[in-house]
Design an enzyme around this catalytic site. Structure first.
Site, PDB file in Angstrom:
ATOM      1  N   GLU A 148      44.528  48.244  36.695  1.00  0.00           N
ATOM      2  CA  GLU A 148      44.988  47.507  35.522  1.00  0.00           C
ATOM      3  C   GLU A 148      43.886  47.436  34.469  1.00  0.00           C
ATOM      4  O   GLU A 148      43.986  46.712  33.494  1.00  0.00           O
ATOM      5  CB  GLU A 148      45.425  46.101  35.900  1.00  0.00           C
ATOM      6  CG  GLU A 148      44.332  45.256  36.525  1.00  0.00           C
ATOM      7  CD  GLU A 148      44.430  43.790  36.154  1.00  0.00           C
ATOM      8  OE1 GLU A 148      43.576  43.350  35.397  1.00  0.00           O
ATOM      9  OE2 GLU A 148      45.362  43.128  36.630  1.00  0.00           O
TER      10      GLU A 148
ATOM     11  N   CYS B 299      47.347  43.832  41.171  1.00  0.00           N
ATOM     12  CA  CYS B 299      46.411  44.125  42.267  1.00  0.00           C
ATOM     13  C   CYS B 299      46.995  44.997  43.371  1.00  0.00           C
ATOM     14  O   CYS B 299      46.328  45.243  44.371  1.00  0.00           O
ATOM     15  CB  CYS B 299      45.893  42.817  42.863  1.00  0.00           C
ATOM     16  SG  CYS B 299      44.932  41.832  41.711  1.00  0.00           S
TER      17      CYS B 299
ATOM     18  N   ARG C 177      47.926  26.988  39.977  1.00  0.00           N
ATOM     19  CA  ARG C 177      48.438  26.808  41.351  1.00  0.00           C
ATOM     20  C   ARG C 177      49.722  27.583  41.606  1.00  0.00           C
ATOM     21  O   ARG C 177      50.056  27.873  42.754  1.00  0.00           O
ATOM     22  CB  ARG C 177      48.666  25.314  41.623  1.00  0.00           C
ATOM     23  CG  ARG C 177      47.356  24.541  41.741  1.00  0.00           C
ATOM     24  CD  ARG C 177      47.610  23.060  41.884  1.00  0.00           C
ATOM     25  NE  ARG C 177      48.355  22.741  43.088  1.00  0.00           N
ATOM     26  CZ  ARG C 177      48.917  21.551  43.318  1.00  0.00           C
ATOM     27  NH1 ARG C 177      48.815  20.592  42.413  1.00  0.00           N
ATOM     28  NH2 ARG C 177      49.572  21.328  44.424  1.00  0.00           N
TER      29      ARG C 177
ATOM     30  N   THR D 135      50.156  30.560  41.153  1.00  0.00           N
ATOM     31  CA  THR D 135      49.821  31.883  41.701  1.00  0.00           C
ATOM     32  C   THR D 135      49.833  31.870  43.233  1.00  0.00           C
ATOM     33  O   THR D 135      49.825  32.925  43.854  1.00  0.00           O
ATOM     34  CB  THR D 135      48.417  32.349  41.242  1.00  0.00           C
ATOM     35  OG1 THR D 135      47.445  31.397  41.692  1.00  0.00           O
ATOM     36  CG2 THR D 135      48.353  32.484  39.736  1.00  0.00           C
TER      37      THR D 135
ATOM     38  N   HIS E 248      45.459  41.084  50.781  1.00  0.00           N
ATOM     39  CA  HIS E 248      44.872  40.978  49.444  1.00  0.00           C
ATOM     40  C   HIS E 248      44.113  39.666  49.359  1.00  0.00           C
ATOM     41  O   HIS E 248      44.544  38.646  49.912  1.00  0.00           O
ATOM     42  CB  HIS E 248      45.959  41.039  48.359  1.00  0.00           C
ATOM     43  CG  HIS E 248      45.408  40.796  46.992  1.00  0.00           C
ATOM     44  ND1 HIS E 248      44.408  41.581  46.468  1.00  0.00           N
ATOM     45  CD2 HIS E 248      45.676  39.848  46.052  1.00  0.00           C
ATOM     46  CE1 HIS E 248      44.097  41.136  45.255  1.00  0.00           C
ATOM     47  NE2 HIS E 248      44.859  40.091  44.981  1.00  0.00           N
TER      48      HIS E 248
ATOM     49  N   ASN F 201      37.097  39.462  43.979  1.00  0.00           N
ATOM     50  CA  ASN F 201      38.418  40.096  43.973  1.00  0.00           C
ATOM     51  C   ASN F 201      38.358  41.354  43.119  1.00  0.00           C
ATOM     52  O   ASN F 201      38.281  41.275  41.895  1.00  0.00           O
ATOM     53  CB  ASN F 201      39.461  39.130  43.403  1.00  0.00           C
ATOM     54  CG  ASN F 201      40.851  39.745  43.315  1.00  0.00           C
ATOM     55  OD1 ASN F 201      41.089  40.845  43.819  1.00  0.00           O
ATOM     56  ND2 ASN F 201      41.770  39.044  42.673  1.00  0.00           N
TER      57      ASN F 201
END
Lengths: 344, 114
Positions: free
Chosen positions: A78, A109, A198, A200, A233, A265
């Site tokens: 991305e 991701c 939150r 997410t 992930h 990440n």
């Protein structure tokens, strides 16, 4: 999803840049002290980007696979250097590959795991002999945003080939789950992404990862105890630990592939670098579960079985562990210069 | 600049050259050079060419590759004390030039000390 003919991984490589930004540095500047959820994150140098890191990991993967020709190259990212001009053709040129399909894939991701699935189909149907799936990102975080603690840089590449005695792991099955969920996004021409904090977590990461993994269990009849390793992930250190527990995996199963505390990440490279770390130490016969997550949102879950040829791959490329150990700490001001947040 | 670079991009992307391994002659056909070698000499620039201001101090070295070919290249990601004559160096690919915010990005080899 299973391919008609067996497909495997013939080579892999990871690349983690040299610089590390301690989360205490981000906290020092924006909070006056403390630390973030992770210890450090990997930061690309001033002259590194998605192209350079994709090529580095790909060279390792190609060397391990020992093959000359690729029928397809997919770069999952991305953070393309160009909005219009493929990253994949620059990678192809650097690898000396021209008679090949080349494309950039984007799904936040999880862009690399969908590349593995597409290549499994192309190889499994006999359309191509070998393909290269790359996950790479120079993740962006707005200065002072929670993302800045963890948004990191790195890459991992996998040569996907018809299954034979040289396969280091077989790709046994994959399962996906997607929905329209706006947990994290970046509009065209915006420099930094936005997210719903939150939100997410529960409706995005946990919901989709649990769905894809349970779907994989249903399709294969496998259960958590059948796997030696599991890689999820890892947007932060907490989410993968929690989703693993909810799905019935132990801390021991996720330990090797859980790298967020040390490198942050790396977005599309996050779970793929975790898989590379697991392959660095896995033994023939071990089963590995991999589950990616991409905002927007979706998750791909895989079951791999490590093969005898893994032993021949040792020492061909630097291990993930060795690349993490080589890192050197930088301060926040150096980080802003390296990532183009401060220019002369 | 971009078109001039395009003609020789394989030399920069893949570290290709035209030195014969047997006799040292320069053939016309490019081929892959070894990606490792040792530093013969090095220097540090504090007033570099335009476009490299953000990379000061800029470390440059002449590196003798394993086949005897010599290349002038930037040393990156290496602590200053490790940049010394005789040090083993390995080629990496990096951004070499960036033409502002809207132009093309040129990639090429640089070296890190092992």
């Amino acid at each position: 999803m299973k391919s008609k003919e067996r497909v495997g991984i013939k080579g892999y490589g990871a690349y983690i840049p040299f610089q590390r930004l301690p989360s205490t540095e981000v906290a020092r500047v924006w909070k006056g002290g403390g630390s973030g959820p992770n210890l450090e994150k990997a930061v690309a140098s001033i002259d590194e980007d998605t192209v350079t890191m994709a090529i580095e990991a790909s060279q390792y993967a190609m060397k391990m696979a020992g093959i000359e020709e690729l029928g397809a190259i997919f770069v999952g990212t991305e953070s393309k250097p160009y909005a219009v001009k493929p990253t994949s053709t620059i990678v192809a040129q650097a690898l000396g590959q021209h008679y090949t399909l080349a494309a950039d894939l984007e799904f936040a991701c999880k862009a690399a795991t969908e590349a593995v699935q597409v290549l499994t189909g192309l190889v499994g149907s006999g359309m191509i002999q070998n393909g290269l799936a790359i996950g790479v990102d120079t993740a962006q975080g707005r200065p002072g945003d929670e993302l800045e603690y963890t948004a990191a840089s790195g890459s991992a590449a996998f040569v996907i080939s018809k299954f034979d005695k040289d396969a280091i792991a077989s790709i046994d099955c994959s399962a996906s789950y997607v929905s329209d969920t706006g947990d994290f996004w970046r509009r065209a021409q915006e420099r930094y992404p936005r997210h719903l904090s939150r939100f997410t977590g529960e409706p995005a990461y946990f919901y989709h990862v649990e769905k894809s993994v349970r779907n994989l269990f249903q399709e294969t009849g496998l259960k958590p105890s059948d796997f030696t390793y599991a890689v999820f992930h890892q947007p932060n250190p907490r989410f993968p630990v929690e989703v693993a527990a909810r799905l019935g995996f132990t801390a021991g199963q996720i330990k090797t592939g859980l790298l967020n505390p040390l490198i942050g990440n790396t977005y599309a490279a996050s779970s793929p670098i975790g898989l590379a770390a697991v392959l660095d130490e896995a033994k023939p016969g071990n089963k590995i579960l991999l589950a990616s997550f991409g905002s927007g949102a979706g998750s791909d879950a895989f079951s791999f079985t490590v093969q005898d040829a893994i032993e021949k791959s040792r020492g061909v490329s630097p291990t993930v562990k060795s690349m993490i150990a080589k890192g050197t700490k930088i301060d926040y001001s150096t980080y802003t210069k390296f990532r183009g947040k401060l220019t002369k | 600049m971009a078109i001039q670079f395009w003609r020789i991009r394989d030399r920069y992307y893949r570290l290709m050259g035209n030195r014969c391994d047997d006799c040292g002659a320069r053939n016309l056909a490019d081929k892959d050079m070894p990606r490792t070698g040792k530093i013969l000499t090095h220097t540090q620039l504090h007033e570099p060419l335009p476009g490299f201001e953000s990379e000061v101090p800029l470390n440059l070295a002449v590196i003798e590759l394993q086949n005897g070919a010599r290349v002038l290249a930037q040393i990156v990601d290496t602590p200053q004390e490790k940049i010394e004559t005789g040090a083993k160096a390995r080629a990496v690919i990096r951004r070499v030039r960036v033409d502002g915010d809207s132009g093309q990005i040129l990639y090429g080899y640089k070296f890190v000390v092992e």
